[in-house]
Every structure is written in C-alpha cells, then in structure tokens.
Design an enzyme around this catalytic site. Structure first.
Site, PDB file in Angstrom:
ATOM      1  N   HIS A 148      -4.169   0.696   7.657  1.00  9.45           N
ATOM      2  CA  HIS A 148      -2.917   1.126   7.580  1.00  9.45           C
ATOM      3  C   HIS A 148      -2.732   2.465   6.733  1.00  9.45           C
ATOM      4  CE1 HIS A 148       1.802   1.005   7.819  1.00  9.45           C
ATOM      5  NE2 HIS A 148       1.562   1.596   6.941  1.00  9.45           N
ATOM      6  N   GLU A 149      -3.339   2.249   5.426  1.00 11.51           N
ATOM      7  CA  GLU A 149      -3.295   3.309   4.521  1.00 11.51           C
ATOM      8  C   GLU A 149      -4.235   4.347   5.017  1.00 11.51           C
ATOM      9  OE1 GLU A 149      -0.765   3.469   2.544  1.00 11.51           O
ATOM     10  OE2 GLU A 149      -0.210   1.121   3.130  1.00 11.51           O
ATOM     11  N   HIS A 151      -2.690   6.913   7.376  1.00 10.17           N
ATOM     12  CA  HIS A 151      -1.843   7.972   6.655  1.00 10.17           C
ATOM     13  C   HIS A 151      -2.623   9.101   6.157  1.00 10.17           C
ATOM     14  CE1 HIS A 151       2.308   6.010   6.353  1.00 10.17           C
ATOM     15  NE2 HIS A 151       1.661   4.848   6.078  1.00 10.17           N
ATOM     16  N   GLN A 162       2.361   9.908   1.756  1.00  8.01           N
ATOM     17  CA  GLN A 162       3.884   9.236   1.939  1.00  8.01           C
ATOM     18  C   GLN A 162       4.734   9.986   0.601  1.00  8.01           C
ATOM     19  OE1 GLN A 162       2.205   4.921   2.339  1.00  8.01           O
ATOM     20  NE2 GLN A 162       4.155   5.179   3.244  1.00  8.01           N
ATOM     21  N   GLY A 193       0.869  -1.122  -0.050  1.00  7.24           N
ATOM     22  CA  GLY A 193      -0.092   0.108   0.012  1.00  7.24           C
ATOM     23  C   GLY A 193       1.017   1.195   0.048  1.00  7.24           C
ATOM     24  N   CYS A 235       6.312  -0.379   7.428  1.00  5.59           N
ATOM     25  CA  CYS A 235       5.582   0.940   6.534  1.00  5.59           C
ATOM     26  C   CYS A 235       6.687   1.478   5.733  1.00  5.59           C
ATOM     27  CB  CYS A 235       5.226   2.057   7.604  1.00  5.59           C
ATOM     28  SG  CYS A 235       4.639   3.630   6.943  1.00  5.59           S
ATOM     29  N   LEU A 236       6.675   1.921   4.535  1.00  7.21           N
ATOM     30  CA  LEU A 236       7.637   2.370   3.849  1.00  7.21           C
ATOM     31  C   LEU A 236       8.105   3.640   4.163  1.00  7.21           C
ATOM     32  CD1 LEU A 236       5.798   1.483   0.331  1.00  7.21           C
ATOM     33  CD2 LEU A 236       7.894   0.237   1.363  1.00  7.21           C
TER      34      LEU A 236
END
Length: 188
Positions: free
Chosen positions: A141-142, A145, A51, A46, A99-100
């Site tokens: 999670h997304e 963000h 991000q 994702g 997480c990226l």
C-alpha cells in the site's frame, strides 16, 4: 514534532511518481518524526511522504500484530518485490483496506501474500524485510503511494464504482483538500 496535513485523493502529489531522496539530513529526519506523529494520531499503520505533500520516495509504517509484537520503521528509496497474488474470490472483510488519503472508506483489494522490501533507514543503513500477511499488505500500500497510485485506483468492480461514488459524494477528487488528525472529522 508537528502534525502534518494529510492530502486527500485528487491532490496532484498523490497521483505523481515521487522523486528519490538524495540527502538524509536533519530536515528529512524532522519530516520522518512528524510523519510518525501524524500516522499515530490519525491513526494509521503507514504513511507515505506524498500523503503529506512531500514528493519523495519514503514512507513510515507501524503495526502491532496479534501477538502484540510491534513493527515500526522507515523505508527510504525502497524497492519492493511481491509474490504472485491469489486468483480466488475476494474476501470482503479479510481483504478490506483503507487509506488516510481516502479517509473513512474501506474496500476489499487483493494484494500479494508476501513481500520483500529493500530500502535504507535514516542512518543510511540497508533495510531488508521479508514479510507476509498484513505486513506485506502495508508495504504494498505504502509503496504504491510512491508511484502515484492509491488503493482505490486498483479496485475491481463493483468496489471501484462504490469508491468513485464515495469520492464524489465527499467532494474529493480535486486538488487542495487535506485534513489534520485531531482537528478534522475526515478520519472516519
């Protein structure tokens, strides 16, 4: 298409509520295509617009389940409904999340087992997804963000302390740090 730099924890765009998408135009379609390419190269499951430094309420997702069934899409201006989370003890392996924007780190986090996503796609068509398991985790999670919340912000002790230590040790937690998949070694 182009790879986009992924912002690392501490960048203000990651800690600010994103704004609604008002126009689905060619510029937004290009952003989504670039986000897919960036997510795939990272690799991730994702990627939210904040991000990559864009404070808009949209994210992309991609996951292949145990039955090799692909699941891929975009959520524009989503709302998310979740089931109550269990209160059992965390399973450090089964509930580990990454997480990226906190590259290379993984910590356990309790998420709701199921979720309902309501959004629109790039054609302005409604999207309604009822998912559970890892798919529900990805959506939660997304969605976080988009509200300026990173998964490490939700960790409980002792994992929150470990995450803080990892962020400090890496020199993150300040504005202006990013990485580019395929170029930088931050992807862990």
């Amino acid at each position: 298409m182009a790879l986009l730099e992924i912002r690392v924890t501490g960048d203000p765009v990651l800690h600010t509520v994103a704004q609604p998408v008002t126009d689905v135009d060619d510029e937004l379609r290009q952003l989504v295509a670039d986000m897919y390419e960036t997510m795939d190269k990272a690799p991730g499951v994702g990627l939210a617009a904040p991000q990559v430094g864009v404070p808009l309420r949209l994210f992309v997702y991609s996951y292949v389940d145990d039955d090799d069934q692909p699941w891929r899409g975009v959520a524009i201006n989503p709302t998310l409904w979740i089931s109550p989370a269990d209160v059992e003890e965390l399973d450090e392996e089964e509930e580990a999340e990454g997480c990226l924007s906190v590259p290379g780190e993984r910590f356990p986090l309790r998420r709701a087992a199921s979720a309902l996503l309501i959004a629109t796609d790039l054609e302005g068509e409604p999207v309604e997804l009822r998912v559970d398991g890892w798919r529900a985790r990805i959506l939660q999670h997304e969605f976080d963000h988009l509200n300026g919340v990173l998964y490490v912000d939700r960790l409980i002790m002792p994992y929150s302390r470990r995450a803080e230590k990892a962020v400090r040790k890496s020199g993150w937690g300040v504005p202006g740090i990013s990485w580019l998949p395929g170029r930088d070694d931050l992807e862990g």
